[in-house]
Design an enzyme around this catalytic site. Structure first.
Site, PDB file in Angstrom:
ATOM      1  N   GLU A 127      -1.723  -8.809  -5.657  1.00 54.17           N
ATOM      2  CA  GLU A 127      -1.734  -7.557  -6.506  1.00 54.17           C
ATOM      3  C   GLU A 127      -0.342  -6.884  -6.748  1.00 54.17           C
ATOM      4  OE1 GLU A 127      -4.131  -5.998  -8.602  1.00 54.17           O
ATOM      5  OE2 GLU A 127      -2.509  -4.270  -8.429  1.00 54.17           O
TER       6      GLU A 127
ATOM      7  N   CYS B 241      -5.898   1.440  -6.938  1.00 53.65           N
ATOM      8  CA  CYS B 241      -6.013  -0.016  -6.920  1.00 53.65           C
ATOM      9  C   CYS B 241      -7.516  -0.751  -7.490  1.00 53.65           C
ATOM     10  CB  CYS B 241      -5.920  -0.403  -5.590  1.00 53.65           C
ATOM     11  SG  CYS B 241      -5.802  -2.146  -5.147  1.00 53.65           S
TER      12      CYS B 241
ATOM     13  N   CYS C 143      -9.042  -2.453  -3.941  1.00 59.73           N
ATOM     14  CA  CYS C 143      -9.536  -1.807  -3.065  1.00 59.73           C
ATOM     15  C   CYS C 143      -9.791  -0.257  -3.043  1.00 59.73           C
ATOM     16  CB  CYS C 143      -8.574  -1.755  -1.487  1.00 59.73           C
ATOM     17  SG  CYS C 143      -7.099  -1.049  -1.708  1.00 59.73           S
TER      18      CYS C 143
ATOM     19  N   HIS D 110      -9.972   3.596  -0.895  1.00 62.34           N
ATOM     20  CA  HIS D 110      -9.097   4.888  -1.039  1.00 62.34           C
ATOM     21  C   HIS D 110      -9.883   5.977  -1.356  1.00 62.34           C
ATOM     22  CE1 HIS D 110      -5.231   3.377  -1.033  1.00 62.34           C
ATOM     23  NE2 HIS D 110      -5.669   2.205  -1.706  1.00 62.34           N
TER      24      HIS D 110
ATOM     25  N   ARG E  49      -6.387  -4.698   4.385  1.00 62.86           N
ATOM     26  CA  ARG E  49      -4.867  -5.136   4.540  1.00 62.86           C
ATOM     27  C   ARG E  49      -4.240  -4.248   5.536  1.00 62.86           C
ATOM     28  NH1 ARG E  49      -6.771  -5.713   0.252  1.00 62.86           N
ATOM     29  NH2 ARG E  49      -6.580  -7.521  -1.143  1.00 62.86           N
TER      30      ARG E  49
ATOM     31  N   SER F 268      -0.180  -1.558   2.657  1.00 65.63           N
ATOM     32  CA  SER F 268       1.004  -2.448   1.891  1.00 65.63           C
ATOM     33  C   SER F 268       2.409  -1.701   2.019  1.00 65.63           C
ATOM     34  CB  SER F 268       0.771  -3.067   0.468  1.00 65.63           C
ATOM     35  OG  SER F 268      -0.104  -3.885   0.705  1.00 65.63           O
TER      36      SER F 268
ATOM     37  N   CYS G  90      -0.447  -5.758  -1.834  1.00 66.76           N
ATOM     38  CA  CYS G  90      -0.885  -5.040  -2.737  1.00 66.76           C
ATOM     39  C   CYS G  90      -0.101  -3.923  -3.263  1.00 66.76           C
ATOM     40  CB  CYS G  90      -2.293  -4.621  -2.416  1.00 66.76           C
ATOM     41  SG  CYS G  90      -2.845  -3.792  -3.842  1.00 66.76           S
TER      42      CYS G  90
ATOM     43  N   CYS H 180      -1.319  -0.547  -4.456  1.00 70.32           N
ATOM     44  CA  CYS H 180      -1.772   0.446  -3.386  1.00 70.32           C
ATOM     45  C   CYS H 180      -0.583   0.962  -2.766  1.00 70.32           C
ATOM     46  CB  CYS H 180      -2.487  -0.374  -2.302  1.00 70.32           C
ATOM     47  SG  CYS H 180      -4.280  -0.226  -2.751  1.00 70.32           S
TER      48      CYS H 180
HETATM   49 NI1  NFE Z   1      -4.545  -2.451  -3.155  1.00 68.93          NI
HETATM   50 FE1  NFE Z   1      -5.407  -1.818  -0.195  1.00 68.93          FE
HETATM   51  C1  NFE Z   1      -6.248  -2.724   1.208  1.00 68.93           C
HETATM   52  C2  NFE Z   1      -5.398  -0.262   0.579  1.00 68.93           C
HETATM   53  S1  NFE Z   1      -3.370  -1.948   0.154  1.00 68.93           S
HETATM   54  S2  NFE Z   1      -5.597  -3.596  -1.628  1.00 68.93           S
HETATM   55  O1  NFE Z   1      -7.045  -3.319   1.620  1.00 68.93           O
HETATM   56  O2  NFE Z   1      -5.383   0.863   1.017  1.00 68.93           O
HETATM   57  O3  NFE Z   1      -2.535  -2.531   1.391  1.00 68.93           O
END
Ligand code: NFE
Ligand code: MG
Length: 520
Positions: free
Chosen positions: A14, A61, A64, A68, A432, A455, A499, A502
């Site tokens: 992503e 994102c 995910c 958040h 992640r 990430s 990602c 993110c």
């Molecule tokens: Ni955009 Fe996310 C997850 C978050 S990023 S996917 O899982 O927080 O590393």
């Protein structure tokens, strides 16, 4: 002489990630990880009503969003002094459970498996299984018509690529099956959140939608199907690859990196949070024979912007963080900041969680000779999906019991109005890895909002001391016998499930070519 290779963007992830590696003697000698998108979410939250944060940060994102929203709600719970009733927390956990069930198998089949198979092997399939013959015809026809889009771009198969036609064709069949499972898993989240993406019901103090028995029943029916796929297809496939054709890569520990691991811990199994699906903890410099887990201390988190396109500042705790771009900074090469724990770069995610938890299945593989790296990351991801499935059964059982109690509550209505001044942090474990949101409220408005996402940890650039981030370090020593085909580089990077949307929370039009693959 060292050769520099640029992969920009790294695909099947992503967002926009650029990886540069310097190769000498067939091995990576140095590496740079760059997030090439500029985003401004943290800055745009300033001045807003704090209760908007969970809805705005959901837009970080498209993968995910729920995590958040949930983490933001936890930061608000802390700042407002809200106590989420157990019923509300059970529903939040089920939302997160659906996210994992969607995310992890997708990562294996759609985003990674093609790194490990020679897809052309399907042409040699000699079996009579009708479904598999249909897959063979489909793939052969796509190749003939030069329309391999769902299966490209790909690197050339190498010595580690699986070429057994029976294994490859089964993996491709499961690739197709997995897509139906993702769609269903998204529906499982929407049962609670009203729709997908960007759920409607997660707010400070709990959730807003009372569950009914039909919703629980629908969730359970889908969970049964998902559990079957995860236990009978996904985990066996990951193990068949990891302990079979890829065992050499597993023993090499390809893509290990710094071997520092961090888990914030998350997902309460009881109202007091005495038992968690994922325990918190820190491992500095892993010794697999004697794993030492230290307690997690949120005060030890800092972010450095030394090599990132932000206004120069010393490393600061997220409460003091800012998001002011400086595109003219000479030494900068990424929009990703560099989070550090006690000054050290950390790996977050499934492998970190399973090592911190001393998960017997992961330790079993390590005991047999696997070194923590790319292959172990895939195994840890599969094993923890089973833990989440089991927890979803427990949570939905508990929710049914909770729903029958007089005075069943899902929301703390006493703490709906923002405090005049307050601070709060929300910690969670996203698929992640470790995810934190920090909020400071002044005059009932957001004064500062900072997110440090999985990430950001893994994809970080160098820090003040010049120490590489985890993606960068994990590439050092990786073999690249053919610079035209850096397949091991993408195997390592994709094993983290990057990602970038993110990680940086508009696009830089100058550098954003559709696909660039450069050898200097
Ligand atoms: Ni955009 Fe996310 C997850 C978050 S990023 S996917 O899982 O927080 O590393
Ligand atoms: Mg941030």
């Amino acid at each position: 002489m060292a050769k520099k290779i640029t992969i920009d963007p790294v695909t099947r992830i992503e967002g926009h990630l650029k990886i540069e590696v310097e190769i000498e003697g067939g091995k990576v000698k140095n590496a740079w990880s760059s997030g090439t998108m500029a985003r401004g979410f943290e800055a745009l939250l300033q001045g807003k009503d704090p209760r908007d944060a969970s809805f705005v940060t959901s837009r970080f994102c498209g993968v995910c969003y729920s995590v958040h929203q949930l983490t933001s709600a936890r930061a608000l719970d802390a700042a407002f002094g809200a106590k989420v009733p157990w019923g509300g927390n059970l529903i939040r956990n089920l939302v997160m459970g659906a996210q994992y069930i969607y995310d992890h198998p997708l990562h294996f089949y759609q985003l990674s498996a093609l790194d490990y198979i020679d897809i052309m092997a399907v042409a040699n399939y000699k079996g009579r299984d009708k479904d598999l013959l249909a897959v063979k015809d489909k793939v052969v026809n796509l190749v003939k018509s030069k329309d391999t889009y769902p299966l490209t771009p790909r690197y050339k198969p190498d010595e580690f690529s699986v070429k057994d036609p029976d294994i490859v064709i089964t993996a491709i069949k499961h690739y197709i099956d997995a897509m139906k499972m993702h769609a269903q898993a998204r529906n499982m989240g929407a049962i609670w959140g009203g729709r997908t993406p960007h759920y409607q019901n997660i707010v400070v103090g709990g959730v807003t939608s009372y569950p009914d028995i039909n919703q629980v029943a629908r969730f359970r029916t889908m969970l049964d199907e998902q559990a079957k796929f995860i236990n009978e297809v996904y985990i066996p496939d990951v193990l068949a690859f990891g302990t079979g054709p890829l065992w050499e890569l597993a023993k090499m520990g390809l893509g290990g990196g710094h071997h520092n691991y961090l888990s914030y811990g998350a997902l309460e199994k009881d109202p007091e949070g005495k038992s968690l699906v994922f325990p918190p903890g820190v491992i500095m410099g892993l010794n697999p024979a004697n794993i030492k887990v230290e307690p997690f201390d949120p005060n030890k988190i800092t972010e450095s912007v030394k090599f990132a396109w932000y206004k120069e500042n010393k490393p600061v705790h997220p409460y003091q963080g800012e998001q002011v771009f400086d595109l003219n900074k000479k030494e900068a090469y990424s929009f990703v900041k560099a989070p550090r724990y006690d000054g050290k770069p950390m790996e977050v995610g499934p492998l970190a969680r399973m090592l911190v938890a001393k998960n017997p299945l992961v330790l079993g593989l390590v005991g047999k000779g696997a070194k923590p790296g790319a292959v172990a990351r895939h195994a840890a991801r599969a094993f923890e999906t089973k833990l989440i499935v089991d927890a979803c059964y427990e949570w939905s059982d508990k929710l049914l019991i909770e729903m029958t109690k007089p005075g069943f509550k899902i929301h703390d209505k006493e703490h709906w109005d923002p405090q005049a001044e307050a601070m709060g942090a929300g910690f969670y474990e996203a698929p992640r890895g470790a995810l934190g949101h920090w909020i400071e409220i002044k005059d009932k408005r957001i004064k500062n909002y900072q997110a440090v996402v999985p990430s950001t940890w893994n994809a970080s650039p160098r820090d003040e001391k010049g120490v590489r981030g985890q993606y960068e370090e994990s590439l050092i020593g990786v073999t690249v016998p053919d610079p035209e085909n850096p397949i091991n580089v993408v195997r390592v990077i994709r094993s983290f499930d990057p990602c970038l949307a993110c990680a940086i929370h508009l696009v830089e039009p100058k550098t954003n070519q559709v696909r660039k693959f450069l050898i200097e």
